[in-house]
Design an enzyme around this catalytic site. Structure first.
Site, PDB file in Angstrom:
ATOM      1  N   LYS A 142      -2.095  10.663   8.945  1.00  0.00           N
ATOM      2  CA  LYS A 142      -1.763   9.244   9.130  1.00  0.00           C
ATOM      3  C   LYS A 142      -1.377   8.937  10.574  1.00  0.00           C
ATOM      4  O   LYS A 142      -1.444   7.799  11.005  1.00  0.00           O
ATOM      5  CB  LYS A 142      -0.594   8.850   8.213  1.00  0.00           C
ATOM      6  CG  LYS A 142      -0.804   9.099   6.733  1.00  0.00           C
ATOM      7  CD  LYS A 142      -1.827   8.162   6.139  1.00  0.00           C
ATOM      8  CE  LYS A 142      -1.995   8.373   4.641  1.00  0.00           C
ATOM      9  NZ  LYS A 142      -3.188   7.675   4.119  1.00  0.00           N
ATOM     10  N   GLY A 146      -6.688  -3.304  -1.676  1.00  0.00           N
ATOM     11  CA  GLY A 146      -6.089  -2.047  -2.126  1.00  0.00           C
ATOM     12  C   GLY A 146      -7.084  -1.217  -2.924  1.00  0.00           C
ATOM     13  O   GLY A 146      -8.093  -1.719  -3.421  1.00  0.00           O
ATOM     14  N   HIS A 147      -6.781   0.093  -3.077  1.00  0.00           N
ATOM     15  CA  HIS A 147      -7.771   0.964  -3.714  1.00  0.00           C
ATOM     16  C   HIS A 147      -7.838   0.819  -5.230  1.00  0.00           C
ATOM     17  O   HIS A 147      -8.735   1.355  -5.868  1.00  0.00           O
ATOM     18  CB  HIS A 147      -7.590   2.429  -3.311  1.00  0.00           C
ATOM     19  CG  HIS A 147      -6.169   2.895  -3.205  1.00  0.00           C
ATOM     20  ND1 HIS A 147      -5.279   2.837  -4.247  1.00  0.00           N
ATOM     21  CD2 HIS A 147      -5.488   3.442  -2.165  1.00  0.00           C
ATOM     22  CE1 HIS A 147      -4.112   3.333  -3.869  1.00  0.00           C
ATOM     23  NE2 HIS A 147      -4.201   3.705  -2.603  1.00  0.00           N
ATOM     24  N   GLY A 164     -10.297   2.089   5.257  1.00  0.00           N
ATOM     25  CA  GLY A 164      -9.279   1.907   6.291  1.00  0.00           C
ATOM     26  C   GLY A 164      -9.808   2.031   7.710  1.00  0.00           C
ATOM     27  O   GLY A 164     -10.754   2.770   7.984  1.00  0.00           O
ATOM     28  N   GLN A 175     -15.815  -2.427  -1.544  1.00  0.00           N
ATOM     29  CA  GLN A 175     -14.768  -3.014  -2.361  1.00  0.00           C
ATOM     30  C   GLN A 175     -14.747  -4.520  -2.106  1.00  0.00           C
ATOM     31  O   GLN A 175     -15.418  -5.021  -1.197  1.00  0.00           O
ATOM     32  CB  GLN A 175     -13.413  -2.364  -2.096  1.00  0.00           C
ATOM     33  CG  GLN A 175     -12.794  -2.583  -0.751  1.00  0.00           C
ATOM     34  CD  GLN A 175     -11.460  -1.848  -0.610  1.00  0.00           C
ATOM     35  OE1 GLN A 175     -11.355  -0.963   0.206  1.00  0.00           O
ATOM     36  NE2 GLN A 175     -10.462  -2.220  -1.376  1.00  0.00           N
TER      37      GLN A 175
END
Length: 506
Positions: free
Chosen positions: A394, A220-221, A114, A188
């Site tokens: 966050k 996405g993870h 991120g 990823q």
């Protein structure tokens, strides 16, 4: 059978055949477009992209097959009592018989894909300073180094980067060369964003520049399983005798290695080995959208709000019916990941994420979540952990909490101050003038004393002097055009401050 029933049956068969033909056409068009994109490059990049596209094609195929909701609400059951264990029960069993031996079976994996854009920062989020000039990554390295020194072990750190964070992260890793932590990275996948209307890629070539800058996304993870396996790192770690990974978000400062949970994993008899542990914690009003564990078709399963039929969303958000939520702290067997990848048995629901690009084009991203794979693993377990293991940063409101005297920092780990009378953190809500980290920092000459704070709301142009103390419920609202300066040394207890308050230098 009546003539009507026959006609109806023919119509349904005809419709099904038509839908199947359309699906095949779309898959064929997608395949052609992906081949065209691959033809725009050569060498290693082409091979990496080809592997990525294989994963994407499988996801796209499943996306076209999906009909209706992924869960039938009527089939949802509460998980059996023993499938979600209270942490206290796990901790009561004590530490592993040989801590060093158990730790040498472990790998710590941090999800590091991120960016810090939501907090107004450029580059990887993990490089934002959160406490005493330490970044998320600094704290992670300190934690693992402390473990390795304390127990004379060699727990490695693995970072799953994305194409957004890889280059900047690798540059910064030089600074940890002399720390007692081996650090590995893998990337990823890079998937193509799809035009919402045509369901075809928006990219024209494999580059990430110019018109193609917005054409790609990390999916996405849930992509961790395939990309970890494809990187070769999974096999390398298994060959070193590693058995489990502890996976968590790098911005969750509560996600430290827990020796009691590690014991739960390594002490099981072989035939009953637990292949997947999900840490869950009690829901509060702030967590109503978090995914929860359910029993479905005889297996533990993660239920996300996106899968819930509209008519049942309020029920899903209910703190009384669904009492826990997923912290995304996960303990997973490496051998099981390898087995499930090789047998193509990793089953995760597709998350369809709609977005609008800067130019106004509507696109969709197909993503998966790492916790959704829980149903693919044997003897999966939930552990209901204390809230202290879920401390995500966050927003700058979260940042204010972790920078304050509510927490003390020791060897990279944050612990709640014993001077705080309640185990829960205050509810902090900072307005849009505080959204960006740089602006937020200029508004505090020093971080206020918050040990006795329950609730803080700040809105508008507000600044805080040095050594301010906040207690109980404090609400500070500067209306448009007004400014409020909280003077140095102020003590606000159960106060509402509004209007205009300027402290002039003289």
């Amino acid at each position: 059978m009546s003539k009507y029933d026959l006609c109806k049956g023919d119509a349904e068969r005809g419709m099904a055949q038509f839908e199947e033909m359309m699906r095949q056409q779309l898959e064929s068009s997608m395949h052609s477009e992906l081949e065209k994109l691959l033809d725009t490059t050569t060498g290693p990049e082409k091979e990496v992209s080809r592997k990525d596209f294989e994963g994407f094609s499988n996801l796209f195929h499943r996306f076209l097959q999906v009909k209706g909701p992924s869960v039938e609400w009527i089939k949802i059951r509460r998980p059996p009592e023993d499938s979600i264990q209270p942490y206290d029960k796990i901790a009561a069993r004590g530490l592993p018989n040989n801590v060093a031996e158990s730790l040498n079976k472990l790998v710590v994996v941090k999800l590091n894909g991120g960016l810090g854009t939501s907090m107004g920062c450029k580059g990887p989020k993990s490089l934002i300073s959160v406490r005493n000039e330490n970044t998320f990554l600094d704290l992670t390295v300190q934690q693992i180094e402390h473990l390795n020194k304390t127990y004379n072990t060699d727990v490695p750190l693995v970072l799953m980067n994305s194409f957004n964070t890889d280059e900047d992260t690798k540059k910064i890793l030089q600074k940890y060369k002399h720390h007692r932590v081996k650090i590995h990275t893998f990337n990823q996948s890079r998937y193509p964003r799809i035009n919402k209307e045509s369901l075809l890629p928006v990219a024209t070539d494999l580059s990430m520049k110019g018109p193609n800058a917005e054409a790609w996304y990390p999916p996405g993870h849930g992509d961790i399983y395939a990309s970890f396996y494809n990187s070769g790192l999974l096999d390398q770690l298994i060959a070193q005798g590693r058995e489990y990974i502890f996976v968590s978000n790098i911005d969750n400062l509560g996600a430290t290695v827990d020796l009691h949970i590690l014991r739960q994993l390594v002490s099981q008899p072989n035939g009953k080995r637990c292949e997947f542990i999900m840490e869950v914690t009690d829901k509060t009003r702030a967590d109503v959208k978090g995914g929860t564990l359910i029993q479905y078709d005889g297996k533990l399963r993660l239920l996300e709000i996106a899968q819930v039929p509209k008519a049942h969303v309020d029920e899903f958000k209910s703190v009384s019916k669904f009492k826990i939520f997923n912290t995304n702290n996960l303990w997973i067997s490496l051998a099981a990941i390898k087995r499930l990848q090789e047998q193509s048995m990793m089953d995760m629901e597709i998350i369809v994420n709609p977005k609008t690009l800067d130019g106004g084009l509507n696109i969709i991203q197909l993503e998966t979540a790492v916790g959704a794979a829980i149903k693919s693993f044997d003897n999966a377990l939930g552990i209901n952990v204390p809230r202290s293991r879920f401390l995500p940063v966050k927003t700058t409101s979260d940042l204010l909490l972790v920078m304050s005297n509510l927490y003390s920092l020791d060897a990279g780990s944050l612990t709640m101050s014993p001077k705080r009378e309640f185990p829960t953190t205050p509810h902090v809500k900072l307005g849009c003038s505080f959204t960006k980290v740089q602006e937020y920092l200029t508004r505090f000459e020093s971080i206020p004393d918050m040990l006795e704070l329950d609730h803080l709301t700040v809105s508008g142009d507000v600044t805080f002097g040095k050594n301010v103390s906040l207690k109980g419920t404090v609400i500070i609202i500067a209306n448009h055009g007004d400014r409020i300066d909280i003077p140095a040394g102020s003590m606000l207890e159960n106060k509402i401050v509004s209007g205009n308050l300027r402290i002039m230098d003289h």
